[in-house]
Design an enzyme around this catalytic site. Structure first.
Site, short mmCIF file in Angstrom:
data_model
loop_
_atom_site.label_atom_id
_atom_site.label_comp_id
_atom_site.label_asym_id
_atom_site.label_seq_id
_atom_site.Cartn_x
_atom_site.Cartn_y
_atom_site.Cartn_z
N ASP A 229 30.47 31.95 14.94
CA ASP A 229 30.38 32.43 16.32
C ASP A 229 30.95 33.83 16.49
O ASP A 229 30.51 34.57 17.36
CB ASP A 229 31.10 31.45 17.26
CG ASP A 229 30.47 30.08 17.20
OD1 ASP A 229 29.27 29.98 17.48
OD2 ASP A 229 31.16 29.11 16.85
N THR B 187 26.03 24.26 9.94
CA THR B 187 25.33 23.73 11.12
C THR B 187 25.04 24.88 12.10
O THR B 187 25.85 25.81 12.19
CB THR B 187 26.22 22.68 11.81
OG1 THR B 187 26.49 21.65 10.87
CG2 THR B 187 25.55 22.06 13.03
N GLU C 246 32.64 21.24 8.86
CA GLU C 246 32.35 22.56 8.28
C GLU C 246 33.56 23.08 7.50
O GLU C 246 33.43 23.56 6.38
CB GLU C 246 31.96 23.55 9.37
CG GLU C 246 30.60 23.27 9.99
CD GLU C 246 30.26 24.15 11.18
OE1 GLU C 246 29.07 24.27 11.47
OE2 GLU C 246 31.18 24.70 11.81
N SER D 13 21.95 27.31 14.60
CA SER D 13 20.59 27.88 14.60
C SER D 13 20.35 28.77 13.38
O SER D 13 19.24 28.79 12.84
CB SER D 13 20.35 28.66 15.90
OG SER D 13 21.28 29.70 16.03
N LYS E 266 34.58 29.42 14.57
CA LYS E 266 33.44 28.52 14.40
C LYS E 266 33.62 27.30 15.30
O LYS E 266 34.70 27.00 15.75
CB LYS E 266 33.33 28.08 12.93
CG LYS E 266 32.80 29.22 12.05
CD LYS E 266 32.49 28.79 10.65
CE LYS E 266 31.67 27.57 10.51
NZ LYS E 266 30.34 27.62 11.18
N GLY E 267 32.51 26.61 15.50
CA GLY E 267 32.58 25.39 16.30
C GLY E 267 31.74 25.43 17.55
O GLY E 267 31.77 24.50 18.35
N LYS F 22 27.62 39.10 16.32
CA LYS F 22 28.78 38.22 16.07
C LYS F 22 30.00 39.00 15.54
O LYS F 22 31.09 38.43 15.43
CB LYS F 22 28.42 37.14 15.04
CG LYS F 22 27.20 36.29 15.40
CD LYS F 22 27.55 35.23 16.40
CE LYS F 22 26.42 34.26 16.71
NZ LYS F 22 26.00 33.41 15.64
N ASP G 125 26.82 28.98 5.76
CA ASP G 125 26.97 28.60 7.17
C ASP G 125 26.83 29.84 8.06
O ASP G 125 26.78 30.97 7.57
CB ASP G 125 28.34 27.92 7.37
CG ASP G 125 28.41 27.05 8.62
OD1 ASP G 125 27.46 27.08 9.43
OD2 ASP G 125 29.43 26.34 8.79
N GLY G 126 26.82 29.61 9.35
CA GLY G 126 26.86 30.69 10.33
C GLY G 126 28.26 30.77 10.93
O GLY G 126 29.18 30.10 10.45
C1 5RP Z 1 28.72 25.09 14.46
C2 5RP Z 1 29.08 26.47 14.09
C3 5RP Z 1 27.98 27.46 13.94
O1 5RP Z 1 28.02 27.99 12.66
C4 5RP Z 1 28.18 28.54 14.94
O2 5RP Z 1 28.24 27.97 16.23
C5 5RP Z 1 27.04 29.57 14.89
O3 5RP Z 1 25.88 29.00 15.38
P1 5RP Z 1 24.52 29.78 15.45
O4 5RP Z 1 24.05 29.99 14.04
O5 5RP Z 1 23.62 28.85 16.24
O6 5RP Z 1 24.75 31.08 16.17
O7 5RP Z 1 30.21 26.80 13.88
O8 5RP Z 1 29.86 24.29 14.62
#
Ligand code: 5RP
Length: 220
Positions: free
Chosen positions: A79, A23, A98, A25, A89-90, A116, A76-77
């Site tokens: 933070d 989840t 996730e 961007s 994450k979160g 990051k 996934d991505g």
């Molecule tokens: C969502 C997450 C996302 O992977 C994390 O916040 C990174 O988001 P982004 O790709 O928008 O920088 O953990 O719960």
């Protein structure tokens, strides 16, 4: 940076696979790229980590299935990421689903832009999903451990996760052993999940400012 990382992640997919999707961007950019290459991936099934991701997948015509058997690959991505590939994450509030999908996947790929990458991932607050029922008491028990936290809000109201819970963001910057403290947080009744993903990432894809993409594989 995110787009280059997302394009690289696409190279790890194959038709017919079960794909776990995170989840955020970066994931949404990845889903755009996947959609552009739909013809190559007509027979994939997807397990989604959030309602938002599931709705994008369905809108794009991909099959979304429940989590049951092992997922071939989770994408996934994050933070924040450190050199050992530990993650926070979160940021988007989807950490519990996730982590569940990541845990039930044969391989985990994380896509990030170079901002990051952190020496200390705990310089950002750790998202913790908690039950609404006991949220004030849970926050106090976290304070008893020595850590301040704030209830995440959206507009003037508490942010509600896909699971109907709250998120508190916990500041562990002063902790001497933040990884162990995350385990202590997880043990507090009322805490559903903690946004530290330790030892779960197999491949880290970093989109760099100069346009390059760097890949770091987990060392056993
Ligand atoms: C969502 C997450 C996302 O992977 C994390 O916040 C990174 O988001 P982004 O790709 O928008 O920088 O953990 O719960």
């Amino acid at each position: 940076m995110k787009k280059n990382a997302a394009k690289k992640a696409l190279e790890y997919l194959w038709d017919g696979m079960v794909l776990g999707v995170g989840t955020g961007s970066t994931v949404e950019i990845f889903l755009d790229e996947l959609n552009k290459n739909k013809d190559k991936f007509k027979n994939i099934s997807c397990v989604s980590s959030s309602i938002k991701t599931a709705s994008i997948l369905e809108k794009n015509g991909f099959k979304v299935i429940d989590l049951e058997n092992k997922v071939d690959l989770y994408v996934d991505g994050a933070d924040a990421v450190d050199e050992k590939l530990n993650l926070i994450k979160g940021g988007g509030g989807a950490l519990t689903r996730e982590k569940i999908v990541a845990f039930n996947s044969k391989k985990n790929i994380i896509m990030v832009d170079e901002t990051k990458i952190k020496k200390n991932i705990f310089e950002i607050k750790v998202p913790v999903e908690i039950l609404q029922f006991s949220w004030r008491a849970t926050q106090k028990r976290i304070l008893d451990l020595g850590y301040e936290s704030n209830l995440r809000e959206k507009g003037a109201k508490p942010f509600i996760t896909d699971n109907g819970n709250y998120i508190i963001d916990v500041n562990l910057i002063k902790s001497k052993d933040p990884i162990n403290d995350c385990l202590n947080l997880k043990n507090i009744p009322g805490v559903v999940e903690v946004g530290l993903f330790k030892n779960m990432t197999d491949i880290l894809i970093i989109g760099e400012k100069n346009g390059n993409v760097k890949i770091i594989n987990k060392t056993v």
